[in-house]
Each structure stands twice: as structure tokens, then as C-alpha cells.
Design a protein around this motif. Sequence first.
Motif: not given
Length: 550
Positions: A432, A436, A438, A527
Motif C-alpha cells: 500500500p 492506503q 493492503g 491496495p
Amino acid sequence: MTHAVSETWTLPWRGLGLSSNLSVADVPQPYRLLDESPGLFDYVEYSAPLSLEESKAHASLFPEMWRRRQDVPVLFHPVHLNLWGPALEPVQALKDLDAHARAVESPWVGNDVGWWHVDGQPFPGYLYFTPPFNEAGLEACVSHALHVQQHLSVPLALENPAVLARRGQWHVLDFMAKLHARTGAPLLLDLGHLLSHQLSAGLPLHTGLDGFPLDQVIELHIAGGVVTHRGPRSFYVDDHTQPVREELFDLLASLIPRCPALRAVTFEGDGHPPEVARMSLRRLRQLVPAGARPPLTWRVPAGVAAVPPLTECSQPWALFDAGYAAAPAASVEDEAGTLADQDFRLAVVAEVLDRDWPLTRLLLAGTREGLAAFTGSKEYRKLFDSVARTPGQSFASWAMRRLRESPDEGASAALTLEMLLPSLFTRRVPAPAPGQVGLMEDVRVGSLPVDLSELVHSARAVRRHLTARAWASGTLELSGLDSLNQVARRPGPGPWSFVARRRAGGPEVMSVPSVLGEFLGMLAVRPMAEAEVAPGVLEAARARGLIRQG
């Protein structure tokens, strides 16, 4: 031929050492322990493949060992070195061994006298086969030892092997004395291995030492192990992670003054936490004081140039078949000892398989008989015909054949799940960016058309329950596995979303709600910004440790 050109070798004093597999994942880490407690020991004895390049590639502590070897000398205790068995080591492998030993400046190379591998494929858990202590076994080991020494420019130290089954009429110390006399090789005396022979033979610990050439011993090993009983017999299982027995400390104290050529005492403390290893090493330091001693001159064996031909008279494959239950234990000498040997080997095979096949193994090979059906199979034997295979691959082949011959939908579903897991980890997950979220790097998402969540839970619950009962009753009640077979045959309707997490002991599978599974599946592709995700889903993923932030 690379053996020494001069007539003698010079063996330096090494003092007190600690063994290591040179992996950051193992305890104790020798260099960290030495930094925390300077002077605790003097050298590291490490086990690694014969090839220096292979060791560099796979031993995560190799760079530190290499960097510090002038200040912390090393002894090389290789794996994959046969000193018994149906075939001599390839010359190229011995050239690699010699180059490795010379590169790290190991003054000698020690190894247990046994059959370790077939064409590079080790027996699970590196549980070698011990030769019979008779004339046939001696002749075969002489051929192996002289062949190795012929291609080695440092001495080969011969270590007495661990013993469970009694085979041959000689005492292990008499066998090793004869092997030394025939080869001129120095001796490495492992005290736990000696105890294993004495217990199996029903002898006092010191039996045979008075006539043994202790003046030819250059190294002593001390390690942990477990004494178990099977009927009237007692057996010592050489497991370095276990505590060192008190009688071995006493034996070591009595032997050190009787070994005038002694160069090294190694504590094989694999698996001991640093605080526990430190206690043992401090006790051993009282027996092996720090400080230099004069070097020792050792004469190069005269018979190295003439290696006798290897024959099959010692019957290694017959012992293999009995050890892995491909033949009845009664087909070889010492049926009771062979059954004890089988117990140990089957337990190690189960441990190896449970890393990747915990469900299928319990369903198809959850009992001793089931394990023996696998190790006695053509699929297991083929493992030693091709170095490209692993025990797990052999087990999968065996399981598929079993299920073709005797269909079982529950076991088939478990096998399908466990065959799917490795492919999940071949896919990389994107990292990410800031802002973000992930997937965690060790997490993958999968799905199946049927729901196996009850089976995954039940396997863990049944293991825990039966193990706890075994501690209380002294018996592992394997009939309790019947409930697991019932669960396997009643999978829920799918589709089923699950998460696989990579662990040291093998992938861990957990069920997740469908909404969370869909979210994690999207993260496996790309992500997502935190704002895109429903707060409840985000919190559930965080609580389970399944996602990371950029």
C-alpha cells in the motif's frame, strides 16, 4: 585426490564450543550469545551442506560466521555425508566438502558414522541409519571413511553413531576402535550416543571405556536427549532440544582427563533458549577452562590410497525397509529395538507432513498404521529415487492414489484445500501507498466451493483434546479421530472464503465472513484508500492482523 601431501596434520586447540545450524530462526544464536557473555565459549561448530556455495545461499547466519571466523574459529560438522550405506559419496561432493573446510579453516571435519542420504535426499529429520556392529558393517564403513579421507585435506573425525536397535555382536566402542585401527582416523566421542547404545544393550554407562583408545579422541560432544521405555528395554532418543542428562555431565567430567589428544568439547545446544544455553555453557566452562594449549601433531593415515571396494553385505536397504515399516520389524535383528526405531522415524515423518498437510495427514495417516502405510509405500520409496521430490510431494501422490482406490469425499476436500495453499503464496501482494491499506505480506485469500471451516476448527480441537488426555492417561487414544472423519464428510455449502497465513510450522487457515473475504480479495489485487472501506470491515481486518497501512 586431495589428502594432505605432508605426513602429518597440525590440530589446534579449540576449547569449548557451541553447535549451530547458522539460522537466524534458531536458538540460541551463537554470536548474539557470545556478544552478551564474552568468553562463554571459544568456537562455533556448525552443520551445513557440503557445498560452500549452497551453505552461503541457505544459512542465514553464514555472513556473520564468515566475518567473525578469525575471532571465533569454526569447526565444520557437515550434513549429507555418508559414512555407511549402499553407495560411496560422489567425488565432486567430496571436492566441495574439502573446499568448504579449507575456506572456513576448519582443522578437521567430524561426522556420525551412518547412512544419511540417498543421492542427496536426506532421511526425514536427518535420522540416519546406524551400521550393524559386525564385520560386514565394519568393512563397509572402512570403505566409506577412507574414500572420504582420500579426497579431504584435513582429518576426518569419526563419531560414534546413535543407537536404538542392537545389530551385530560388537559393542559400539569396539566397533569404533576397529574402525579407527583400520583407517587411522581420529575419533569424536558423542556421550549421548554412547548412552543410547548402553541403554539399548542394558549395560552400565561406563561399559567398554577401559579398553577404548581414548588417546585417539580429539573431540567430545554433549547434548540433550530423552530416555524412554518400551517393555523391559530403555532407549535414549538423541534430541538436542531436550535437557542434558546429569549422568552425561558426570561422564564428561571423568573423560576429559583421560583424553590426552582432546582438542575440543562441543555443546550441541540446538533449540535451547539463550538463558538455558548460557547456564549449560557456564557449567561446561568449569570443565574446559579458557586459554590456549599447544597444537597437536596427527599422522596422516597410511592406508588412504587404497580404498577397499564397497559391498552390500551389511544390507543397508533391509534396515531401511524395516525402519520405515516397508518390511516387518522381525525381518531384521532386534525386533523390539527396530520397533522403537520405527516409533522415532514415524513421529518425525508425521511432524514433517503436518507442516503442510495437517488435515489430510490426520484423516489418512493419523494412526501408526496409517503412517506406516505411507512410509512403506512405493511413493515413499520413490522419494529416494529423485532429489527433486520432497516428503510432502510423496505424501500427496500417496494420498491421491489412496483416494482413487478408496474414495472419501471428506479426505478429498481436505487434500484439495491443502494442495491449493502453496499456489496462493506464489502470487505477490501489492504494497500500500501512504493513506492506503493492503494485505499483510504473509497473508493470502482463497475460496473453495464447499465450506471446510468446521473441519479446520475440529482438527485443532481434536489434536488438543487427545494430546491433553494422553498426558493424563499415558495413552494417545486415536479412536478419537473418528469424530474428525465425520466432520470431514459433512462440509457446509459454499462458496467458502478463507485466509491463509504463512507460519514457521506451515500455513494457518482461518475462516472469515463473506464481506471481509470479499474485501481482502480486492486487496490481493490492489491496495485501497482507507476512505473507500466501510469502518466495520476495516476494524475487523485490523483486529485479525490481516492488513497493513502504507
